[in-house]
Design an enzyme around this catalytic site. Structure first.
Site, PDB file in Angstrom:
ATOM      1  N   HIS A  63     128.746 -14.040 -42.785  1.00  0.00           N
ATOM      2  CA  HIS A  63     130.148 -14.426 -42.959  1.00  0.00           C
ATOM      3  C   HIS A  63     131.031 -14.185 -41.724  1.00  0.00           C
ATOM      4  O   HIS A  63     131.550 -15.114 -41.100  1.00  0.00           O
ATOM      5  CB  HIS A  63     130.753 -13.645 -44.132  1.00  0.00           C
ATOM      6  CG  HIS A  63     129.998 -13.739 -45.407  1.00  0.00           C
ATOM      7  ND1 HIS A  63     130.057 -14.830 -46.232  1.00  0.00           N
ATOM      8  CD2 HIS A  63     129.152 -12.861 -46.020  1.00  0.00           C
ATOM      9  CE1 HIS A  63     129.303 -14.627 -47.300  1.00  0.00           C
ATOM     10  NE2 HIS A  63     128.738 -13.445 -47.195  1.00  0.00           N
TER      11      HIS A  63
HETATM   12  C1  BDR Z   1     132.900 -10.746 -47.107  1.00  0.00           C
HETATM   13  O1  BDR Z   1     132.702  -9.607 -47.931  1.00  0.00           O
HETATM   14  C2  BDR Z   1     132.027  -8.603 -47.230  1.00  0.00           C
HETATM   15  O2  BDR Z   1     131.009  -8.077 -48.029  1.00  0.00           O
HETATM   16  C3  BDR Z   1     131.518  -9.213 -45.965  1.00  0.00           C
HETATM   17  O3  BDR Z   1     131.544  -8.278 -44.912  1.00  0.00           O
HETATM   18  C4  BDR Z   1     132.489 -10.349 -45.705  1.00  0.00           C
HETATM   19  O4  BDR Z   1     133.623  -9.916 -45.002  1.00  0.00           O
HETATM   20  C5  BDR Z   1     132.124 -11.917 -47.671  1.00  0.00           C
HETATM   21  O5  BDR Z   1     132.556 -12.201 -48.972  1.00  0.00           O
END
Ligand code: BDR
Ligand code: CA
Length: 311
Positions: A241
């Site tokens: 992400h």
């Molecule tokens: C987001 O949630 C976190 O677990 C990850 O680091 C990212 O920022 C994805 O949904």
């Protein structure tokens, strides 16, 4: 002149990859990193942020701790994805660089007020608590920021923590609401994008093949973090992400999206934290964000690999 950024983060293996990408990129100057509670509690995220700076050989980066819980709610964490430490996978040494004194939200305010107008870009990769606190504390920062580019939300892909909500927004919806309403030029990098950048085995292998400490640690982090999502989505690799925020700053041509209205659900329990994204323009609500929808995933991994290879 490199572009000045503040990274607000809850490392998190994908946050760590985003920090590595930023620190490896001469086009960006990371003026500071603020940690917040999210994937794991604040005591771990602030420590993890320092470990990642040291992994990149950048113990000089100021790292601050910010909020240890959301504005109005109990903290929800995600050890089931990121492991007990938040950064499970590689064995990294305890950090020797010190946490800076002061609250992360104050660092955000002070930096934006001290730098020339339109100079600083804020990159939230986590629940938006620190950013909302900074905006509440000093509303003038809204007019002084160059831009906020954040990872959060989802529209076409739905949510990842509930059917409707993405983790970063779900954990602190009231903070997200404050940030989206602040009138700052805003770019949102949602699950619609990040679900397309998958850590496939062949992409991860290129990090291992670097034969460097950051390359090996990156491979181990991605391998740990993808195991949960591979099962969940049935894919080769999991979504990476947060580095999409940094890659968007470095190479916006890899991305496409649309200027739309986005509002945050803060009242219904069923859809709490949903990003209600008016992609089709069916309301007259004012456009407040560039909603990124697509990415050249191979181009993204090319950039990430090339940059981490410089460390
Ligand atoms: C987001 O949630 C976190 O677990 C990850 O680091 C990212 O920022 C994805 O949904
Ligand atoms: Ca994150």
């Amino acid at each position: 002149m490199p572009r000045k950024i503040i990274i607000d983060t809850d490392p998190g293996q994908d946050d760590a990859m985003a920090i590595l990408l930023a620190l490896a990129s001469p086009e960006l100057e990371v003026v500071g990193i603020t940690a917040v509670a999210g994937n794991v509690p604040l005591a771990l995220t602030q420590k993890n942020a320092r470990m990642v700076c040291e992994l990149a050989g950048r113990a000089d980066i100021p790292v601050y701790a910010g909020a240890d819980r959301p504005l109005k709610r109990e903290l929800v964490t995600a050890e089931y994805v990121h492991g007990k430490t938040g950064l499970d996978g590689p064995v990294l040494p305890e950090p020797t660089m010190q946490l800076r004194d002061g609250h992360g939200a104050d660092f955000i305010v002070d930096t934006i007020m001290a730098e020339p107008e339109g100079e600083v870009t804020l990159c939230p990769l986590a629940p938006l608590t620190n950013v909302a606190m900074a905006l509440e504390k000093e509303p003038r920062i809204a007019g002084r920021l160059r831009e906020i580019v954040l990872m959060g939300g989802g529209c076409f892909e739905g949510g990842n923590v509930t059917p409707a909500a993405e983790f970063n927004i779900y954990v602190d919806p009231e903070a997200a609401d404050i940030v989206l309403r602040a009138g700052v030029p805003m770019t949102v990098v949602p699950l619609d994008v990040t679900h397309k950048t998958l850590t496939t085995a062949s992409r991860v292998a290129r990090f291992r093949d670097m034969g460097t400490r950051p390359g090996e640690a990156a491979a181990q982090m991605m391998e740990f973090f993808e195991r949960f999502d591979e099962q969940k989505y049935g894919t080769d690799g999991g979504p990476l992400h947060d580095p999409n925020v940094i890659a968007y700053l470095l190479k916006p041509e890899l991305y496409s999206g649309r200027q739309i209205n986005v509002e945050i659900e803060t009242s219904s329990e069923l859809t709490m934290g949903m990003t209600v994204a008016d992609w089709w323009g069916v309301t007259n609500r004012p456009k407040n964000a560039l909603w990124v929808r697509d990415v050249d995933a191979d181009g993204f991994f090319e950039l990430l690999t090339e940059r981490v290879g410089r460390l």
